[in-house]
Write a protein that holds these residues in place. Sequence first.
Motif, PDB file in Angstrom:
ATOM      1  N   PHE A  82      30.619  69.813  -6.531  1.00 14.88           N
ATOM      2  CA  PHE A  82      30.352  69.719  -5.095  1.00 14.88           C
ATOM      3  C   PHE A  82      30.985  68.458  -4.524  1.00 14.88           C
ATOM      4  O   PHE A  82      31.283  67.507  -5.247  1.00 14.88           O
ATOM      5  N   SER A  83      31.178  68.484  -3.210  1.00 15.91           N
ATOM      6  CA  SER A  83      31.510  67.281  -2.459  1.00 15.91           C
ATOM      7  C   SER A  83      30.219  66.705  -1.884  1.00 15.91           C
ATOM      8  O   SER A  83      29.198  67.398  -1.813  1.00 15.91           O
ATOM      9  N   ILE A  84      30.260  65.444  -1.467  1.00 14.56           N
ATOM     10  CA  ILE A  84      29.092  64.805  -0.865  1.00 14.56           C
ATOM     11  C   ILE A  84      29.472  64.265   0.508  1.00 14.56           C
ATOM     12  O   ILE A  84      30.479  63.548   0.646  1.00 14.56           O
ATOM     13  N   VAL A  85      28.698  64.630   1.521  1.00 20.96           N
ATOM     14  CA  VAL A  85      28.812  64.057   2.862  1.00 20.96           C
ATOM     15  C   VAL A  85      27.641  63.093   3.029  1.00 20.96           C
ATOM     16  O   VAL A  85      26.474  63.502   2.907  1.00 20.96           O
ATOM     17  N   ALA A  86      27.944  61.836   3.291  1.00 20.94           N
ATOM     18  CA  ALA A  86      26.915  60.796   3.235  1.00 20.94           C
ATOM     19  C   ALA A  86      26.946  59.924   4.472  1.00 20.94           C
ATOM     20  O   ALA A  86      28.005  59.686   5.066  1.00 20.94           O
ATOM     21  N   PHE A  87      25.769  59.416   4.826  1.00 16.30           N
ATOM     22  CA  PHE A  87      25.607  58.545   5.987  1.00 16.30           C
ATOM     23  C   PHE A  87      24.849  57.283   5.593  1.00 16.30           C
ATOM     24  O   PHE A  87      23.823  57.362   4.900  1.00 16.30           O
ATOM     25  N   SER A  88      25.360  56.121   5.988  1.00 14.80           N
ATOM     26  CA  SER A  88      24.673  54.842   5.859  1.00 14.80           C
ATOM     27  C   SER A  88      24.284  54.563   4.396  1.00 14.80           C
ATOM     28  O   SER A  88      25.159  54.526   3.528  1.00 14.80           O
ATOM     29  N   LEU A  89      23.007  54.357   4.096  1.00 17.48           N
ATOM     30  CA  LEU A  89      22.585  54.170   2.710  1.00 17.48           C
ATOM     31  C   LEU A  89      23.112  55.289   1.818  1.00 17.48           C
ATOM     32  O   LEU A  89      23.484  55.058   0.656  1.00 17.48           O
ATOM     33  N   LEU A 110      32.213  59.532   3.764  1.00 20.79           N
ATOM     34  CA  LEU A 110      31.276  58.413   3.872  1.00 20.79           C
ATOM     35  C   LEU A 110      31.311  57.866   5.289  1.00 20.79           C
ATOM     36  O   LEU A 110      32.361  57.414   5.768  1.00 20.79           O
ATOM     37  N   THR A 111      30.174  57.881   5.986  1.00 17.94           N
ATOM     38  CA  THR A 111      30.117  57.456   7.388  1.00 17.94           C
ATOM     39  C   THR A 111      29.126  56.311   7.570  1.00 17.94           C
ATOM     40  O   THR A 111      27.991  56.382   7.100  1.00 17.94           O
ATOM     41  N   GLY A 112      29.562  55.269   8.283  1.00 17.43           N
ATOM     42  CA  GLY A 112      28.660  54.174   8.648  1.00 17.43           C
ATOM     43  C   GLY A 112      28.072  53.464   7.450  1.00 17.43           C
ATOM     44  O   GLY A 112      26.915  53.037   7.498  1.00 17.43           O
ATOM     45  N   GLY A 113      28.872  53.290   6.404  1.00 18.11           N
ATOM     46  CA  GLY A 113      28.327  52.769   5.157  1.00 18.11           C
ATOM     47  C   GLY A 113      28.757  51.367   4.812  1.00 18.11           C
ATOM     48  O   GLY A 113      29.344  50.644   5.624  1.00 18.11           O
ATOM     49  N   PHE A 114      28.464  50.994   3.566  1.00 17.83           N
ATOM     50  CA  PHE A 114      28.705  49.634   3.099  1.00 17.83           C
ATOM     51  C   PHE A 114      28.804  49.650   1.584  1.00 17.83           C
ATOM     52  O   PHE A 114      28.255  50.531   0.919  1.00 17.83           O
ATOM     53  N   ALA A 115      29.523  48.654   1.058  1.00 15.95           N
ATOM     54  CA  ALA A 115      29.517  48.436  -0.391  1.00 15.95           C
ATOM     55  C   ALA A 115      28.326  47.572  -0.777  1.00 15.95           C
ATOM     56  O   ALA A 115      27.688  47.784  -1.801  1.00 15.95           O
ATOM     57  N   ARG A 116      28.038  46.583   0.039  1.00 15.43           N
ATOM     58  CA  ARG A 116      26.776  45.860  -0.015  1.00 15.43           C
ATOM     59  C   ARG A 116      26.495  45.388   1.400  1.00 15.43           C
ATOM     60  O   ARG A 116      27.429  45.178   2.187  1.00 15.43           O
ATOM     61  N   PRO A 117      25.231  45.249   1.797  1.00 18.02           N
ATOM     62  CA  PRO A 117      24.935  44.851   3.180  1.00 18.02           C
ATOM     63  C   PRO A 117      25.444  43.443   3.460  1.00 18.02           C
ATOM     64  O   PRO A 117      25.270  42.537   2.628  1.00 18.02           O
ATOM     65  N   ASP A 118      26.095  43.255   4.603  1.00 14.49           N
ATOM     66  CA  ASP A 118      26.503  41.916   5.003  1.00 14.49           C
ATOM     67  C   ASP A 118      25.283  41.151   5.525  1.00 14.49           C
ATOM     68  O   ASP A 118      24.158  41.674   5.543  1.00 14.49           O
ATOM     69  N   ASN A 119      25.480  39.915   5.928  1.00 17.27           N
ATOM     70  CA  ASN A 119      24.342  39.079   6.325  1.00 17.27           C
ATOM     71  C   ASN A 119      23.560  39.678   7.484  1.00 17.27           C
ATOM     72  O   ASN A 119      22.317  39.687   7.476  1.00 17.27           O
ATOM     73  N   ASN A 215      32.381  46.773   6.987  1.00 16.72           N
ATOM     74  CA  ASN A 215      31.780  47.260   5.740  1.00 16.72           C
ATOM     75  C   ASN A 215      32.392  48.587   5.308  1.00 16.72           C
ATOM     76  O   ASN A 215      32.663  48.804   4.118  1.00 16.72           O
ATOM     77  N   ALA A 216      32.615  49.483   6.260  1.00 18.84           N
ATOM     78  CA  ALA A 216      33.262  50.752   5.946  1.00 18.84           C
ATOM     79  C   ALA A 216      34.706  50.523   5.518  1.00 18.84           C
ATOM     80  O   ALA A 216      35.205  51.176   4.592  1.00 18.84           O
ATOM     81  N   ARG A 217      35.375  49.580   6.181  1.00 18.42           N
ATOM     82  CA  ARG A 217      36.759  49.270   5.793  1.00 18.42           C
ATOM     83  C   ARG A 217      36.813  48.742   4.365  1.00 18.42           C
ATOM     84  O   ARG A 217      37.765  49.025   3.623  1.00 18.42           O
ATOM     85  N   GLU A 218      35.800  47.977   3.963  1.00 13.74           N
ATOM     86  CA  GLU A 218      35.753  47.488   2.584  1.00 13.74           C
ATOM     87  C   GLU A 218      35.622  48.655   1.604  1.00 13.74           C
ATOM     88  O   GLU A 218      36.259  48.664   0.539  1.00 13.74           O
ATOM     89  N   GLN A 219      34.776  49.628   1.952  1.00 10.94           N
ATOM     90  CA  GLN A 219      34.680  50.822   1.110  1.00 10.94           C
ATOM     91  C   GLN A 219      36.045  51.488   0.957  1.00 10.94           C
ATOM     92  O   GLN A 219      36.487  51.802  -0.160  1.00 10.94           O
TER      93      GLN A 219
END
Length: 262
Positions: A82-89, A110-119, A215-219
Amino acid sequence: MTNISPESPVLTTQVSGSGPAIVLAHGGGGGIDANFGGLIPLLATDHLVIGSDYPADDTPLTLDSLADALVAEAVAREAETFSIVAFSLGTAVAIRAAVRHPERVRGLVLTGGFARPDNRSRLNIQLWQRALAAGDNESFARFVLLAGFSADFVNALPEEQLSAILAQTAANIPGGTAAQAALIEHTDVRADLPQVAVPTLVIGLAGDLLCDPANAREQAAGIPGAEYTELPGGHVVMVEQPDAWHAAVLDFFARQRAAAAR
């Protein structure tokens, strides 16, 4: 070989449509219907869509166990891949699932996400947790509205509608939100990014005050071959920019089908 956590959380799953499988991974303090309600019928026209809500209590969560549980729910519905469509966390959950279960995951959006939360994200999530721990649902609703939507969206709301949204948010906080917020605060999938080996579309949100598009750009920069696109509006894209978001997701899968047919 499939990795499975010894203590996977219990999820509540809904299934729609038929065809190649797509798994949905929702955001913290969200849910399948809240985050993907408008997208599900569009995907379900030619896909089997599997959406699992995270636990509705505040049992502590780990990224590994949540990723494993999503995969297990899909496999239980006879979705071998399967593929995964994901939002935020959910984007971090999806990335971890792709790394732990490479024989299952075939693509990521991957939408509106992060590799780790920024400050800023971490400070926001800490305010969420403090408000929830104090039973101050009104403050929680204010934090959500301030960070979850773009400045233009919030400032354009009539006073009566603003009050109604705050009251509705305060009265309908999903169970498990505190546990999900705690997971967000400590999530870090930076080491996972170069291990993702499937077609990936990363969608950033230009007016996102909760999870800055950097954060998304980092992903996207960390995942080999990932595409990146950016939509206007704030974090809650399914409210502010539903049509543009749906179009980007559907276009990704249409291009994947075309590539597979060559």
